[in-house]
Design a protein around this motif. Structure first.
Motif, PDB file in Angstrom:
ATOM      1  N   THR A  41      44.386  37.124  41.102  1.00  0.00           N
ATOM      2  CA  THR A  41      43.210  37.341  40.207  1.00  0.00           C
ATOM      3  C   THR A  41      43.651  38.127  39.129  1.00  0.00           C
ATOM      4  O   THR A  41      43.594  37.907  37.842  1.00  0.00           O
ATOM      5  N   ALA A  54      36.704  34.646  35.637  1.00  0.00           N
ATOM      6  CA  ALA A  54      35.667  34.307  36.650  1.00  0.00           C
ATOM      7  C   ALA A  54      35.195  32.769  36.343  1.00  0.00           C
ATOM      8  O   ALA A  54      34.760  32.376  37.181  1.00  0.00           O
ATOM      9  N   THR A  56      36.284  30.488  34.977  1.00  0.00           N
ATOM     10  CA  THR A  56      37.491  29.474  35.375  1.00  0.00           C
ATOM     11  C   THR A  56      37.463  29.285  36.802  1.00  0.00           C
ATOM     12  O   THR A  56      37.601  27.989  37.222  1.00  0.00           O
ATOM     13  N   TYR A  57      37.277  30.193  37.582  1.00  0.00           N
ATOM     14  CA  TYR A  57      37.197  30.037  38.930  1.00  0.00           C
ATOM     15  C   TYR A  57      35.895  29.089  39.344  1.00  0.00           C
ATOM     16  O   TYR A  57      35.981  28.211  40.217  1.00  0.00           O
ATOM     17  N   THR A  61      36.070  25.532  41.002  1.00  0.00           N
ATOM     18  CA  THR A  61      35.269  25.340  42.465  1.00  0.00           C
ATOM     19  C   THR A  61      34.368  23.965  42.284  1.00  0.00           C
ATOM     20  O   THR A  61      34.506  23.188  43.134  1.00  0.00           O
ATOM     21  N   CYS A 211      44.042  29.511  39.148  1.00  0.00           N
ATOM     22  CA  CYS A 211      42.774  29.222  40.018  1.00  0.00           C
ATOM     23  C   CYS A 211      42.955  28.350  41.096  1.00  0.00           C
ATOM     24  O   CYS A 211      42.561  28.485  42.202  1.00  0.00           O
ATOM     25  N   ALA A 214      45.009  29.573  44.036  1.00  0.00           N
ATOM     26  CA  ALA A 214      44.122  30.480  45.120  1.00  0.00           C
ATOM     27  C   ALA A 214      43.587  29.809  45.982  1.00  0.00           C
ATOM     28  O   ALA A 214      43.297  30.095  46.950  1.00  0.00           O
ATOM     29  N   PHE A 215      43.267  28.432  45.489  1.00  0.00           N
ATOM     30  CA  PHE A 215      42.535  27.550  46.551  1.00  0.00           C
ATOM     31  C   PHE A 215      43.576  26.595  47.529  1.00  0.00           C
ATOM     32  O   PHE A 215      42.866  26.070  48.479  1.00  0.00           O
ATOM     33  N   GLY A 247      35.223  29.485  46.827  1.00  0.00           N
ATOM     34  CA  GLY A 247      34.677  29.497  45.439  1.00  0.00           C
ATOM     35  C   GLY A 247      33.754  30.493  44.908  1.00  0.00           C
ATOM     36  O   GLY A 247      34.081  31.215  44.175  1.00  0.00           O
ATOM     37  N   TYR A 250      35.753  34.182  45.283  1.00  0.00           N
ATOM     38  CA  TYR A 250      36.251  34.310  44.014  1.00  0.00           C
ATOM     39  C   TYR A 250      35.724  34.577  42.851  1.00  0.00           C
ATOM     40  O   TYR A 250      35.880  35.272  42.263  1.00  0.00           O
ATOM     41  N   THR A 251      34.754  33.659  42.590  1.00  0.00           N
ATOM     42  CA  THR A 251      34.024  33.727  41.374  1.00  0.00           C
ATOM     43  C   THR A 251      33.357  34.954  41.158  1.00  0.00           C
ATOM     44  O   THR A 251      33.557  35.956  40.162  1.00  0.00           O
ATOM     45  N   ALA A 254      35.820  38.040  41.135  1.00  0.00           N
ATOM     46  CA  ALA A 254      36.397  38.008  39.678  1.00  0.00           C
ATOM     47  C   ALA A 254      35.469  38.818  38.605  1.00  0.00           C
ATOM     48  O   ALA A 254      35.935  39.537  37.693  1.00  0.00           O
TER      49      ALA A 254
END
Length: 482
Positions: A41, A54, A56-57, A61, A211, A214-215, A247, A250-251, A254
């Motif tokens: 991140t 954030a 973009t996450y 998602t 992003c 990260a998933f 998701g 992370y969102t 961030a």
């Protein structure tokens, strides 16, 4: 338990051993939430779109939920531990299935071995602070050995360990999130990170790629289809739950990281750090105290270990299925007589990891800038390629089987949109591979080409199988019978 094991079918994975929670934590651990938050991140913010990361996450998602609709719809008709391979084989044909199998084996090996580099470096740094100064590769080899033991044994043992580690990761970050939320951050709880101007600022393409990386791991739910309890229910639930848990986490984190630093101060703060991956720990010191930061440092290492264990399990199952279905030597397609684990696939993955880590150590290459960065970017490219192939396979499978009664919305429209989105992301990764991985010159071209090379090798292996054993070729990707 012994009686159950003795009565189990020969050469089968251990059925009815994983529920929704176990599978969910197995795949979330591959995504390594604390590693993504502490490492990916801040780098995505710095190299990408700053506070807009954030937002973009959130977009990524939603896109992965879009992908999940067709993915879990077809899961009811697959029931094979080959996951992406079985999707490709059943939707696009045996030759495409062979290509997908080798791309999957390459990709998850690359992810696992690459993370071994970061794990070794992080563990070396942690223990050096406690007066134990050893080279990174010592810790990487120790992790390879520990993973080998668990990968060889029953899968539910790995699941229990990963559940504990993932819950601890979530706990420390949520404590920090609540601390920032409670104080209002640096200048108030601004929603600016979700504005279109922030999301599209800077280098949004780079942000999207970080992003997605990260998933990586959440999509592995179908790998455990043969070991799940009531897989037609368990696998879809675990898939949706994994996307949402990852998701939302992370969102929100961030967003609060940006708010904690100050939306306008975020980029100058990151640019002023010698190592951007210390950003989260600095926020922890500021808002929650050094004790949490110390716990976070320990759990950062355990997060990496959880990730390599999860990827090891994924690789072992792909190798096992490829051997069982005669794409690879049949000696790889057997399960342990007692543990019913894909032990030969586990051994092969362990040997590969030891060889590659040993090579990088002998050559004196950096465990983070070379081993981790190069291989995990190859793995990310490969997995997103597999997701694109799976989306297309869903469309083609249901076109060939219209009598299933599934709606076109779930089997054509949404998977078709996901395929287009993934195709765009693949192009972005290939074009930006050098910037993402730090690989330049020949390596900048060769490393992403490994995905294409693996696909060609898999295609040729499937073609060879079709020639020497047409019946086995016709069965590629078929569900295992109870």
């Amino acid at each position: 338990m012994a009686a159950i094991t003795e009565q189990a079918p020969a050469n089968r994975l251990r059925s009815n051993s994983l529920g929704v929670g176990a599978i969910t934590f197995m795949v979330i651990s591959a995504a390594a939430p604390l590693t993504a938050v502490a490492g990916g991140t801040p780098l995505g913010m710095l190299m990408g779109n700053g506070a807009g990361f954030a937002g973009t996450y959130l977009i990524v998602t939603l896109l992965l939920l879009l992908f999940a609709v067709g993915y879990v719809t077809m899961a009811r008709y697959v029931g094979n531990a080959g996951a992406f391979y079985s999707y490709a084989a059943r939707g696009l044909g045996g030759l495409a299935g062979g290509a997908a199998a080798l791309v999957a084996i390459l990709s998850y090996n690359a992810m696992q071995i690459g993370v071994m580099g970061l794990l070794g470096a992080a563990t070396s740094g942690l223990f050096a602070g406690w007066g134990i100064d050893l080279p990174w590769w010592v810790w990487s080899f120790a992790a390879i050995a520990a993973v080998a033991v668990l990968g060889y044994r029953q899968v539910d043992l790995s699941a229990k360990i990963l559940t504990v580690l993932v819950l601890a990761e979530y706990a420390v970050v949520i404590i920090l999130d609540l601390a920032i939320l409670g104080t209002g951050g640096d200048g108030g709880l601004s929603m600016a990170p979700f504005s279109w101007s922030q999301i599209t600022g800077g280098a949004p393409a780079i942000a999207i790629l970080f992003c997605f990386a990260a998933f990586i791991g959440f999509e592995a739910t179908t790998i455990y289809a043969e070991e799940a309890r009531d897989p037609k229910v368990t696998v879809p639930r675990a898939t949706y739950l994994s996307v949402l848990l990852i998701g939302v986490f992370y969102t929100a984190t961030a967003w609060l990281m940006a708010v904690g630093a100050g939306v306008d101060k975020l980029l100058p703060t990151l640019q002023g750090l010698q190592d951007p991956t210390t950003f989260l720990f600095g926020l922890s010191d500021r808002y929650a105290g050094t004790l949490l930061s110390q716990a976070m440092g320990i759990l950062f290492v355990s997060s990496l270990y959880a990730g390599v264990l999860a990827f090891h399990n994924a690789v072992a199952r792909y190798i096992y299925v490829a051997g069982r279905e005669k794409l690879l030597p049949e000696t790889l397609g057997v399960t342990h007589a007692v543990h019913q684990s894909p032990h030969m696939g586990s051994v092969v993955q362990t040997v590969l990891a030891a060889l590659v880590v040993g090579l990088f150590a002998v050559l004196g290459l950096d465990p983070v800038l070379a081993l981790f960065s190069w291989l995990t970017n190859v793995g990310t490219l490969g997995v997103i390629t597999l997701m694109a192939a799976a989306s297309l396979a869903v469309v083609m499978f249901f076109r060939a089987n219209p009598d299933t009664g599934e709606s076109a919305f779930k089997t054509t429209l949404l998977p078709g949109l996901a395929f287009v989105a993934f195709a765009i992301v693949i192009c972005l990764i290939v074009v930006n591979f050098g910037n993402l991985s730090g690989a330049s010159g020949f390596l900048g071209v060769f490393l992403p080409s490994l995905v294409l090379i693996a696909a060609v090798v898999g295609f040729l292996l499937a073609g060879s199988l079709r020639g020497r054993n047409p019946a086995a070729f016709a069965r590629l990707g078929q569900p295992m019978k109870g």
